[in-house]
Design a protein around this motif. Sequence first.
Motif, PDB file in Angstrom:
ATOM      1  N   ARG A  62       0.845  -1.197   0.000  1.00 34.98           N
ATOM      2  CA  ARG A  62       0.000   0.000   0.000  1.00 34.98           C
ATOM      3  C   ARG A  62       0.882   1.250   0.000  1.00 34.98           C
ATOM      4  N   ARG A  63       0.346   2.292  -0.586  1.00 37.14           N
ATOM      5  CA  ARG A  63       1.027   3.583  -0.526  1.00 37.14           C
ATOM      6  C   ARG A  63      -0.012   4.683  -0.426  1.00 37.14           C
ATOM      7  N   ALA A  64       0.246   5.637   0.454  1.00 37.95           N
ATOM      8  CA  ALA A  64      -0.650   6.784   0.631  1.00 37.95           C
ATOM      9  C   ALA A  64      -0.129   7.962  -0.180  1.00 37.95           C
ATOM     10  N   TYR A  65      -1.038   8.647  -0.845  1.00 28.99           N
ATOM     11  CA  TYR A  65      -0.706   9.844  -1.614  1.00 28.99           C
ATOM     12  C   TYR A  65      -1.559  11.005  -1.124  1.00 28.99           C
ATOM     13  N   GLN A  66      -0.909  12.083  -0.704  1.00 26.64           N
ATOM     14  CA  GLN A  66      -1.626  13.317  -0.417  1.00 26.64           C
ATOM     15  C   GLN A  66      -2.119  13.911  -1.745  1.00 26.64           C
ATOM     16  N   TRP A  67      -3.136  14.779  -1.669  1.00 16.99           N
ATOM     17  CA  TRP A  67      -3.631  15.417  -2.895  1.00 16.99           C
ATOM     18  C   TRP A  67      -2.502  16.178  -3.603  1.00 16.99           C
ATOM     19  N   SER A  68      -1.577  16.732  -2.846  1.00 18.21           N
ATOM     20  CA  SER A  68      -0.476  17.481  -3.456  1.00 18.21           C
ATOM     21  C   SER A  68       0.468  16.583  -4.253  1.00 18.21           C
ATOM     22  N   GLU A  69       0.348  15.260  -4.086  1.00 24.55           N
ATOM     23  CA  GLU A  69       1.193  14.323  -4.818  1.00 24.55           C
ATOM     24  C   GLU A  69       0.545  13.827  -6.105  1.00 24.55           C
ATOM     25  N   VAL A  70      -0.611  14.380  -6.456  1.00 27.90           N
ATOM     26  CA  VAL A  70      -1.217  14.099  -7.756  1.00 27.90           C
ATOM     27  C   VAL A  70      -0.650  15.097  -8.757  1.00 27.90           C
ATOM     28  N   ALA A  71       0.123  14.598  -9.720  1.00 25.07           N
ATOM     29  CA  ALA A  71       0.749  15.483 -10.702  1.00 25.07           C
ATOM     30  C   ALA A  71      -0.232  15.913 -11.782  1.00 25.07           C
ATOM     31  N   HIS A  72      -1.078  14.989 -12.238  1.00 31.95           N
ATOM     32  CA  HIS A  72      -2.064  15.298 -13.281  1.00 31.95           C
ATOM     33  C   HIS A  72      -3.303  14.448 -13.066  1.00 31.95           C
ATOM     34  N   LEU A  73      -4.424  14.971 -13.546  1.00 37.79           N
ATOM     35  CA  LEU A  73      -5.704  14.275 -13.436  1.00 37.79           C
ATOM     36  C   LEU A  73      -6.450  14.411 -14.756  1.00 37.79           C
ATOM     37  N   TRP A  74      -6.989  13.308 -15.238  1.00 38.03           N
ATOM     38  CA  TRP A  74      -7.848  13.311 -16.423  1.00 38.03           C
ATOM     39  C   TRP A  74      -9.203  12.730 -16.020  1.00 38.03           C
ATOM     40  N   HIS A  75     -10.267  13.234 -16.598  1.00 38.57           N
ATOM     41  CA  HIS A  75     -11.573  12.629 -16.351  1.00 38.57           C
ATOM     42  C   HIS A  75     -12.444  12.803 -17.578  1.00 38.57           C
ATOM     43  N   ALA A  76     -13.387  11.883 -17.764  1.00 43.13           N
ATOM     44  CA  ALA A  76     -14.321  11.964 -18.882  1.00 43.13           C
ATOM     45  C   ALA A  76     -15.457  10.990 -18.643  1.00 43.13           C
ATOM     46  N   ASN A  77     -16.524  11.195 -19.373  1.00 46.03           N
ATOM     47  CA  ASN A  77     -17.647  10.269 -19.390  1.00 46.03           C
ATOM     48  C   ASN A  77     -17.754   9.619 -20.756  1.00 46.03           C
ATOM     49  N   ASP A  78     -18.406   8.493 -20.789  1.00 49.67           N
ATOM     50  CA  ASP A  78     -18.774   7.862 -22.039  1.00 49.67           C
ATOM     51  C   ASP A  78     -20.116   7.184 -21.804  1.00 49.67           C
ATOM     52  N   MET A  79     -20.676   6.641 -22.853  1.00 47.31           N
ATOM     53  CA  MET A  79     -21.915   5.891 -22.712  1.00 47.31           C
ATOM     54  C   MET A  79     -21.806   4.620 -23.532  1.00 47.31           C
ATOM     55  N   ASP A  80     -22.177   3.513 -22.932  1.00 48.03           N
ATOM     56  CA  ASP A  80     -22.214   2.236 -23.623  1.00 48.03           C
ATOM     57  C   ASP A  80     -23.665   1.820 -23.757  1.00 48.03           C
ATOM     58  N   GLY A  81     -24.001   1.121 -24.826  1.00 48.49           N
ATOM     59  CA  GLY A  81     -25.388   0.747 -24.986  1.00 48.49           C
ATOM     60  C   GLY A  81     -25.615  -0.187 -26.148  1.00 48.49           C
ATOM     61  N   GLU A  82     -26.847  -0.694 -26.224  1.00 48.91           N
ATOM     62  CA  GLU A  82     -27.236  -1.580 -27.306  1.00 48.91           C
ATOM     63  C   GLU A  82     -28.725  -1.410 -27.572  1.00 48.91           C
ATOM     64  N   ALA A  83     -29.113  -1.666 -28.822  1.00 54.40           N
ATOM     65  CA  ALA A  83     -30.522  -1.598 -29.203  1.00 54.40           C
ATOM     66  C   ALA A  83     -31.147  -2.975 -29.057  1.00 54.40           C
ATOM     67  N   ALA A  84     -32.384  -3.006 -28.540  1.00 54.10           N
ATOM     68  CA  ALA A  84     -33.083  -4.275 -28.366  1.00 54.10           C
ATOM     69  C   ALA A  84     -34.581  -4.034 -28.391  1.00 54.10           C
ATOM     70  N   ASP A  85     -35.263  -4.555 -29.439  1.00 60.99           N
ATOM     71  CA  ASP A  85     -36.732  -4.484 -29.526  1.00 60.99           C
ATOM     72  C   ASP A  85     -37.273  -3.067 -29.388  1.00 60.99           C
ATOM     73  N   GLY A  86     -36.647  -2.123 -30.101  1.00 64.20           N
ATOM     74  CA  GLY A  86     -37.160  -0.768 -30.129  1.00 64.20           C
ATOM     75  C   GLY A  86     -36.769   0.094 -28.955  1.00 64.20           C
ATOM     76  N   VAL A  87     -35.894  -0.403 -28.098  1.00 60.02           N
ATOM     77  CA  VAL A  87     -35.430   0.400 -26.975  1.00 60.02           C
ATOM     78  C   VAL A  87     -33.905   0.427 -26.985  1.00 60.02           C
ATOM     79  N   MET A  88     -33.346   1.443 -26.303  1.00 61.17           N
ATOM     80  CA  MET A  88     -31.903   1.531 -26.114  1.00 61.17           C
ATOM     81  C   MET A  88     -31.594   1.266 -24.647  1.00 61.17           C
ATOM     82  N   ILE A  89     -30.734   0.306 -24.411  1.00 61.39           N
ATOM     83  CA  ILE A  89     -30.286   0.006 -23.054  1.00 61.39           C
ATOM     84  C   ILE A  89     -28.900   0.619 -22.897  1.00 61.39           C
ATOM     85  N   THR A  90     -28.809   1.637 -22.057  1.00 63.76           N
ATOM     86  CA  THR A  90     -27.565   2.405 -21.964  1.00 63.76           C
ATOM     87  C   THR A  90     -27.073   2.469 -20.525  1.00 63.76           C
TER      88      THR A  90
END
Length: 249
Positions: A62-90
């Motif tokens: 284990r290793r503990a990191y203070q917030w000041s030890e985060v050099a860079h941060l990336w974040h994003a959203n995506d959506m996964d899904g499929e069509a089935a019988d006239g509906v989208m399951i996402t």
Amino acid sequence: MAGWWRRKSPPEKGVPVSGEPNFSAGSVRGTLPAHIDGPGGRRGVTLAVHDDGVVLTDGDERRAYQWSEVAHLWHANDMDGEAADGVMITKWLHELLLEFTDGTVVGSLLADPPVTTPEPAFRTGRLSPSPPSGIASLMQRVSTPVTELHLARAKATLAAGGQMIFGPLTATADGLHHDGTRIPWHTITSCRYSFVIFSEDEEELGAMLRMEYEVDGGAHGFPFAWLRIPALDVPDLEVLVRLTEENRA
């Protein structure tokens, strides 16, 4: 549908995870399953989110990191899904990447429960309502303190005449620079993160940094130009957005 905005895999790096956590047990707010890409391939780890930082657990180490030890941060959203019988399951996907000052890079990609939407409604951009995401709120506990620290550092750097690199964008005291183009702060009319799930212009789908700025003699007579950059190509994206908001006024 996944992967419109995916960043290239981070360079393979060794993962030093020696040392004992130094956060109190009562400060833990939740745990994120995560992964590390290293010389031996991808392996699972966990990130315990505390008030003052995170604890990375890799097997028995284990290793503990203070917030000041985060050099860079990336974040994003995506959506996964499929069509089935006239509906989208996402289902919404939430991705978080952290690079620590010792070179360790950790990623977490988690999904909310799926929801069902009639396909015609989905194609107009409407989705069935879903409960608030517990995943997003836990990831926000990481991104909020890191963003505040990085914003303060960026403002001090620019005030001292330095520059900050945000992937393909460079921020200086007079504005942003992108691919040889200088964009003065006062010309920027909009700068934000957004996620588009359906559009006739497929090049703009996905999680993006979307920027509009004033130009002379723009394309087709429009006095504006636009940038669309995949969110995971822009480290500390929220810092850049807030810098822009503060400096363009």
